[in-house]
Design a protein around this motif. Sequence first.
Motif, PDB file in Angstrom:
ATOM      1  N   GLY A  78       0.814  -1.222   0.000  1.00  0.00           N
ATOM      2  CA  GLY A  78       0.000   0.000   0.000  1.00  0.00           C
ATOM      3  C   GLY A  78       0.841   1.261   0.000  1.00  0.00           C
ATOM      4  N   HIS A  79       2.101   1.154   0.392  1.00  0.00           N
ATOM      5  CA  HIS A  79       2.963   2.340   0.420  1.00  0.00           C
ATOM      6  C   HIS A  79       4.038   2.307  -0.662  1.00  0.00           C
ATOM      7  CE1 HIS A  79       0.875   4.065   3.763  1.00  0.00           C
ATOM      8  NE2 HIS A  79       0.787   2.834   4.239  1.00  0.00           N
ATOM      9  N   MET A  80       3.788   1.526  -1.723  1.00  0.00           N
ATOM     10  CA  MET A  80       4.627   1.651  -2.914  1.00  0.00           C
ATOM     11  C   MET A  80       4.201   2.940  -3.612  1.00  0.00           C
ATOM     12  SD  MET A  80       4.721  -2.234  -4.389  1.00  0.00           S
ATOM     13  CE  MET A  80       5.562  -1.793  -5.915  1.00  0.00           C
ATOM     14  N   GLU A 136      -0.674  13.410  -1.022  1.00  0.00           N
ATOM     15  CA  GLU A 136       0.216  13.120   0.114  1.00  0.00           C
ATOM     16  C   GLU A 136      -0.324  11.960   0.936  1.00  0.00           C
ATOM     17  OE1 GLU A 136       0.947  16.442   2.674  1.00  0.00           O
ATOM     18  OE2 GLU A 136       1.755  17.642   1.017  1.00  0.00           O
ATOM     19  N   CYS A 137       0.608  11.169   1.488  1.00  0.00           N
ATOM     20  CA  CYS A 137       0.236  10.025   2.318  1.00  0.00           C
ATOM     21  C   CYS A 137       0.744  10.292   3.738  1.00  0.00           C
ATOM     22  CB  CYS A 137       0.888   8.774   1.744  1.00  0.00           C
ATOM     23  SG  CYS A 137       0.502   7.284   2.646  1.00  0.00           S
ATOM     24  N   PRO A 138       0.000   9.868   4.773  1.00  0.00           N
ATOM     25  CA  PRO A 138       0.485  10.068   6.149  1.00  0.00           C
ATOM     26  C   PRO A 138       1.863   9.447   6.391  1.00  0.00           C
ATOM     27  CG  PRO A 138      -1.783   9.264   6.162  1.00  0.00           C
ATOM     28  CD  PRO A 138      -1.315   9.228   4.735  1.00  0.00           C
ATOM     29  N   CYS A 139       2.305   8.517   5.535  1.00  0.00           N
ATOM     30  CA  CYS A 139       3.619   7.894   5.736  1.00  0.00           C
ATOM     31  C   CYS A 139       4.747   8.858   5.378  1.00  0.00           C
ATOM     32  CB  CYS A 139       3.740   6.611   4.917  1.00  0.00           C
ATOM     33  SG  CYS A 139       4.073   6.869   3.176  1.00  0.00           S
ATOM     34  N   GLY A 140       4.413   9.992   4.725  1.00  0.00           N
ATOM     35  CA  GLY A 140       5.450  10.963   4.390  1.00  0.00           C
ATOM     36  C   GLY A 140       5.747  11.036   2.895  1.00  0.00           C
ATOM     37  N   GLY A 182       1.628   9.922  -3.421  1.00  0.00           N
ATOM     38  CA  GLY A 182       1.168   8.993  -4.457  1.00  0.00           C
ATOM     39  C   GLY A 182       1.358   7.529  -4.121  1.00  0.00           C
ATOM     40  N   CYS A 183       1.290   7.182  -2.832  1.00  0.00           N
ATOM     41  CA  CYS A 183       1.316   5.762  -2.462  1.00  0.00           C
ATOM     42  C   CYS A 183       0.063   5.084  -3.019  1.00  0.00           C
ATOM     43  CB  CYS A 183       1.299   5.602  -0.945  1.00  0.00           C
ATOM     44  SG  CYS A 183       2.806   6.144  -0.142  1.00  0.00           S
ATOM     45  N   LEU A 184       0.179   3.800  -3.331  1.00  0.00           N
ATOM     46  CA  LEU A 184      -0.955   3.046  -3.868  1.00  0.00           C
ATOM     47  C   LEU A 184      -2.207   3.239  -3.013  1.00  0.00           C
ATOM     48  CD1 LEU A 184      -1.933   0.963  -6.005  1.00  0.00           C
ATOM     49  CD2 LEU A 184      -1.321  -0.816  -4.359  1.00  0.00           C
TER      50      LEU A 184
HETATM   51 ZN   LIG Z   1       2.311   5.938   2.123  1.00  0.00          ZN
END
Ligand SMILES: [Zn+2]
Length: 343
Positions: free
Chosen positions: A185-187, A195-199, A202-204
């Motif tokens: 999911g974070h590829m 933006e993704c909360p992981c930093g 465009g994460c999947l």
């Molecule tokens: Zn992510």
Amino acid sequence: MSFDEGSVVVAELDAVSDDTGMRWAIGLDLGGSSLKAGLVSMDGSIREFQRTPIDRLAGPQSLLDLMETEIDRLASEAALRGFSPTGVGVGCPGSIERASGRIHKSPNFRGWEGFPLRERLTRITNYPIFLANDVNAAALGELKFGAGEDYDNFVMITLGTGVGGALVIDGRLYDGAQGFAGEIGHMVVDPEGPECPCGNRGCLERLVGAEALVVRALELLKDSDDSGPLASFPADEITPRRIGLAALDGDAVARKVLSEMGRWLGLTLISIINVLDPDCILVGGGIAQAGPPLFNAIRKTVGDHPMSGSARVVPIVTATLGPRAGTIGAGALALWPELTTAP
Ligand SMILES: [Zn+2]
């Protein structure tokens, strides 16, 4: 040798198998909205299954208390049947440090970062504890009893609020150097994406997670004069489930949402297939039930790229164990620890 009643009872409770010789484990599957728990046997059957709603923002102690209640309930049920469970397997969202049994990150649960889950569970029960990320547990369930049964090498993707992943390599779960592998999911698939909360961007998960599907459906509905089934719902009642059902009904907007979703998933799978050369890809989670409108788009994207599949077609199929996969898989963690890299 004593024949007093007390020692007979103790001997029965010490039995690790039921009267047919089968071992059982306690399986706990912690999800965003509930704890699912049951007794899981070596043939994949599940007994005394119960789903208890949880508040994921309530903090670790209240969830730990609930786990203790469920372990006690299931241990008592096993004792009534004259055996003791082999151990307790727990599937838990987020990343778990294999060596320490601590939660590394679990963004959807308040207060869980750094929580020493294995140590705390070991304190409240005498059973051996086997921890894994929830998707890894579900993949182990599919490997033993579901769509992965005939394959030694597969990748599982689960589609829900989040997008999870798990890797099975040479018939065992592969969770990397520290326990964090499989975060499909974070590829990053669209560097210009949201933006993704992981930093990252465009994460999947930001493109095909539940929230993204709803946002995209609302965008398309606004721009079209479509009068399909989806348009008949108020905006706040559009859910991924409704999108899936509407797509099966031929709704043009819903089909477009799933076709775009399938394209993003397909692009991600091309990279995964080229890196791992798996036997098969399993897709789980509610929206996977939408079937052809989603799977055709995934397969077309993968098939359109000549490098992918290295001269063979990798089957892309739905996971088969459904909502109990996590609990069955958690039980499997305790029954077959040799299939994991758990310490
Ligand atoms: Zn992510």
